[in-house]
Design a protein around this motif. Structure first.
Motif, PDB file in Angstrom:
ATOM      1  N   ILE B   9      50.175  35.103  -6.277  1.00 26.19           N
ATOM      2  CA  ILE B   9      49.079  35.620  -6.930  1.00 26.19           C
ATOM      3  C   ILE B   9      48.833  37.045  -6.330  1.00 26.19           C
ATOM      4  CG2 ILE B   9      46.717  35.614  -7.328  1.00 26.19           C
ATOM      5  CD1 ILE B   9      48.141  33.688  -9.041  1.00 26.19           C
ATOM      6  N   GLY B  10      48.805  37.316  -4.869  1.00 24.75           N
ATOM      7  CA  GLY B  10      48.799  38.377  -3.990  1.00 24.75           C
ATOM      8  C   GLY B  10      48.245  38.251  -2.664  1.00 24.75           C
ATOM      9  N   MET B  11      47.869  39.250  -1.869  1.00 26.46           N
ATOM     10  CA  MET B  11      47.646  38.967  -0.578  1.00 26.46           C
ATOM     11  C   MET B  11      46.099  39.480  -0.496  1.00 26.46           C
ATOM     12  SD  MET B  11      50.851  39.667   1.382  1.00 26.46           S
ATOM     13  CE  MET B  11      50.180  39.067   3.114  1.00 26.46           C
ATOM     14  N   THR B  12      45.557  39.058   0.561  1.00 22.59           N
ATOM     15  CA  THR B  12      44.427  39.570   1.068  1.00 22.59           C
ATOM     16  C   THR B  12      44.055  39.211   2.574  1.00 22.59           C
ATOM     17  OG1 THR B  12      41.952  39.192   0.718  1.00 22.59           O
ATOM     18  CG2 THR B  12      43.342  37.403   0.465  1.00 22.59           C
ATOM     19  N   ARG B  13      42.882  39.448   3.064  1.00 20.45           N
ATOM     20  CA  ARG B  13      42.472  38.935   4.365  1.00 20.45           C
ATOM     21  C   ARG B  13      41.366  38.099   4.492  1.00 20.45           C
ATOM     22  NH1 ARG B  13      41.529  44.325   8.130  1.00 20.45           N
ATOM     23  NH2 ARG B  13      41.998  45.808   6.458  1.00 20.45           N
ATOM     24  N   ILE B  14      41.528  36.954   5.372  1.00 19.08           N
ATOM     25  CA  ILE B  14      40.326  36.129   5.796  1.00 19.08           C
ATOM     26  C   ILE B  14      39.974  36.123   7.322  1.00 19.08           C
ATOM     27  CG2 ILE B  14      41.005  34.837   3.725  1.00 19.08           C
ATOM     28  CD1 ILE B  14      42.158  32.665   5.669  1.00 19.08           C
ATOM     29  N   PHE B  15      38.970  35.634   7.616  1.00 19.46           N
ATOM     30  CA  PHE B  15      38.683  35.641   9.021  1.00 19.46           C
ATOM     31  C   PHE B  15      38.704  34.144   9.759  1.00 19.46           C
ATOM     32  CE2 PHE B  15      36.399  38.934   7.397  1.00 19.46           C
ATOM     33  CZ  PHE B  15      36.630  40.188   8.220  1.00 19.46           C
ATOM     34  N   LYS B  18      37.648  32.445  15.441  1.00 21.83           N
ATOM     35  CA  LYS B  18      37.290  33.069  16.347  1.00 21.83           C
ATOM     36  C   LYS B  18      36.910  34.842  15.889  1.00 21.83           C
ATOM     37  CE  LYS B  18      40.567  31.598  19.870  1.00 21.83           C
ATOM     38  NZ  LYS B  18      42.053  31.700  20.288  1.00 21.83           N
ATOM     39  N   GLY B  19      36.824  34.932  14.390  1.00 21.81           N
ATOM     40  CA  GLY B  19      36.631  36.057  13.967  1.00 21.81           C
ATOM     41  C   GLY B  19      37.727  37.252  13.995  1.00 21.81           C
ATOM     42  N   VAL B  26      48.147  34.429  -1.334  1.00 22.85           N
ATOM     43  CA  VAL B  26      47.487  33.455  -2.188  1.00 22.85           C
ATOM     44  C   VAL B  26      48.624  32.840  -3.048  1.00 22.85           C
ATOM     45  CG1 VAL B  26      45.552  32.788  -3.818  1.00 22.85           C
ATOM     46  CG2 VAL B  26      45.134  34.634  -1.883  1.00 22.85           C
ATOM     47  N   LEU B 186      44.950  26.385  -5.203  1.00 28.58           N
ATOM     48  CA  LEU B 186      45.528  27.433  -4.517  1.00 28.58           C
ATOM     49  C   LEU B 186      45.981  27.127  -3.093  1.00 28.58           C
ATOM     50  CD1 LEU B 186      42.637  30.112  -5.210  1.00 28.58           C
ATOM     51  CD2 LEU B 186      44.774  29.921  -6.285  1.00 28.58           C
ATOM     52  N   LEU B 188      46.910  28.908   0.871  1.00 25.07           N
ATOM     53  CA  LEU B 188      46.593  30.230   1.614  1.00 25.07           C
ATOM     54  C   LEU B 188      48.019  30.019   2.669  1.00 25.07           C
ATOM     55  CD1 LEU B 188      43.013  30.887   1.851  1.00 25.07           C
ATOM     56  CD2 LEU B 188      44.463  31.250  -0.105  1.00 25.07           C
TER      57      LEU B 188
END
Lengths: 122, 208
Positions: B9-15, B18-19, B26, B186, B188
Motif C-alpha cells: 500500500i505504501g510507507m509511513t512512520r509510526i512511534f 519509547k517515542g 503498510v 493490514l 505493518l
C-alpha cells in the motif's frame, strides 16, 4: 479512509496548538536517563514546518550562549508533552533559513500584533 | 513454510513505546483462501495454492474457471503456491489471514522490484567511475577496462556492464512485524519492501 491514514490516525494527537514559521515556541520533551524520567524545555524560533501525517516535523532554532542550535521535532512524537506558543512572529516566508547567516539586530523577527491581523474592509 | 499473499500500500512512520520513529511499510495482506492442496502422492510435492483478491469470473478462461469451480472458491486474481510439509493442516476453502503473524515476528518478503530501465555501471553495479580532474575527459561515470587485449580477444561472459536494472524478483529477509490489523487486513513491517505501490508480495515467516 485509505489504509495509510487509518494506520496513522492512531498516532495523531488532536491537541496541537496552531503555530507557524516565525513563532517562538517552548517545547516540553520527556527525557529518559537510565530509569529516571524528566522534562526538558527547548525554546526557539520555528524556522521550518514540513511533512504531513505522522511524518510532520518542525525545526526550532535558538542561540544558546553564542552557539547556534537547531533541533528538529516530530510534531506527533509521544515524547513531546506540551507545546507553548510564547510569541507570534510576523514573517513573509515559510522557511526561515536566512536567519542562519544573521546575527544580532538583523536576526530579529517582528511580533505580529492583533490590529495588523484584521484587514480594513471597504 | 507458512505465508500469505499481500499488496503493497505504501510507507509511513509510526512511534514505538519509547517515542522513537519507526519507518513502516503498510501491506494489505490476505484473506487468502486455499484453492488447492497439492500432495506428494498426487502431485509429486507438498504445497498449498493460495488465492488473493477477487476478480470477475468471466475474465478467466474456462480451464481456470473450472479450477475455481472445483474448489468452490470465488475467482481470485493472484494464485501462488507455498511449499509446506504439513499439508494436513490445510483444507480447500480454508482462509489464511494476517493473524498468522504476530508482533515481533520476523518475515521474508518477496516481490518484483521497481523497473529502473537502462542504467549505467555506476548505478547498476556500484562502479566507482573515473576521476573528475587530472586531465580527464568523459571518464567520470565510465566503467573502465572490460578485459585484456589480444588474449583472450573477447569479453568474458558475465562481465558487469550497463543494462536493464530492476523489475526482477527480489526477496528481503528478516523484516520485523510491528503491527497487525485483522479487521482491515493490514500488516505493518519495519523497513522497505521490493516493488511499487499496489504490487503483489509474498510474505513468509522466517525459519526459526
Amino acid at each position: 479512509m485509505d489504509p495509510i491514514s487509518a494506520v496513522e490516525a492512531k498516532y495523531l494527537k488532536d491537541k496541537i496548538p496552531e503555530f507557524g514559521s516565525g513563532d517562538t515556541l517552548r517545547v516540553h520533551t520527556k527525557i529518559i536517563e537510565g530509569d529516571k524520567e524528566r522534562v526538558q524545555i527547548f525554546e526557539g524560533v520555528v524556522i521550518q514546518r514540513k511533512g504531513k501525517g505522522t511524518g510532520e516535523t518542525f525545526t526550532l532554532r535558538k542561540v544558546s550562549s553564542g552557539v547556534e542550535v537547531e533541533r528538529i521535532f516530530p510534531l506527533y512524537s509521544p515524547n513531546i508533552t506540551k507545546i507553548n506558543r510564547v510569541r507570534q512572529g510576523k514573517v513573509r516566508r515559510a522557511k526561515l533559513f536566512y536567519l542562519r547567516g544573521l546575527k544580532g539586530k538583523s536576526a530579529r523577527i517582528q511580533e505580529k500584533r492583533k490590529e495588523e491581523k484584521e484587514s480594513p474592509e471597504s | 513454510m507458512e505465508g500469505i499473499i499481500g499488496k503493497k500500500i505504501g510507507m509511513t512512520r509510526i512511534f514505538n513505546q519509547k517515542g522513537q520513529v519507526i519507518p513502516v511499510t503498510v501491506i494489505e495482506a490476505g484473506p487468502c483462501p486455499v484453492v488447492q492442496v497439492k500432495t506428494q502422492d498426487k502431485d509429486g510435492y507438498d504445497a498449498v495454492q493460495l488465492g488473493f483478491e477477487e476478480k470477475r469470473k468471466n475474465l478467466f478462461n474456462s480451464p481456470l474457471q473450472g479450477h475455481f469451480d472445483k474448489a468452490k472458491v470465488e475467482p481470485r486474481r493472484i494464485l501462488r503456491e507455498m511449499k509446506t510439509d504439513q499439508v494436513g493442516k490445510f483444507k480447500v476453502r480454508g482462509e489464511l489471514k494476517v493473524d498468522l503473524f504476530s508482533i515481533g515476528e520476523k518475515v521474508n518478503v518477496t516481490g518484483i522490484s521497481k523497473g529502473l530501465g537502462f542504467q549505467g555501471g555506476v548505478r547498476r553495479h556500484k562502479f566507482h567511475g573515473g576521476p573528475k580532474t587530472h586531465g580527464q575527459s568523459d571518464r567520470l561515470r565510465a566503467p573502465g577496462s572490460i578485459g585484456s587485449s589480444s588474449f583472450p580477444s573477447r569479453v568474458f561472459k558475465g562481465q558487469r556492464m550497463a543494462g536493464r536494472m530492476g523489475g526482477e524478483k527480489v526477496t528481503i529477509g528478516n523484516l520485523e512485524v510491528v503491527g497487525v490489523d485483522l479487521e482491515k487486513n493490514l500488516l505493518l513491517l519495519k523497513g522497505a519492501v521490493p516493488g511499487k505501490r499496489n504490487s503483489y508480495l509474498t510474505i513468509k515467516k522466517c525459519l526459526a
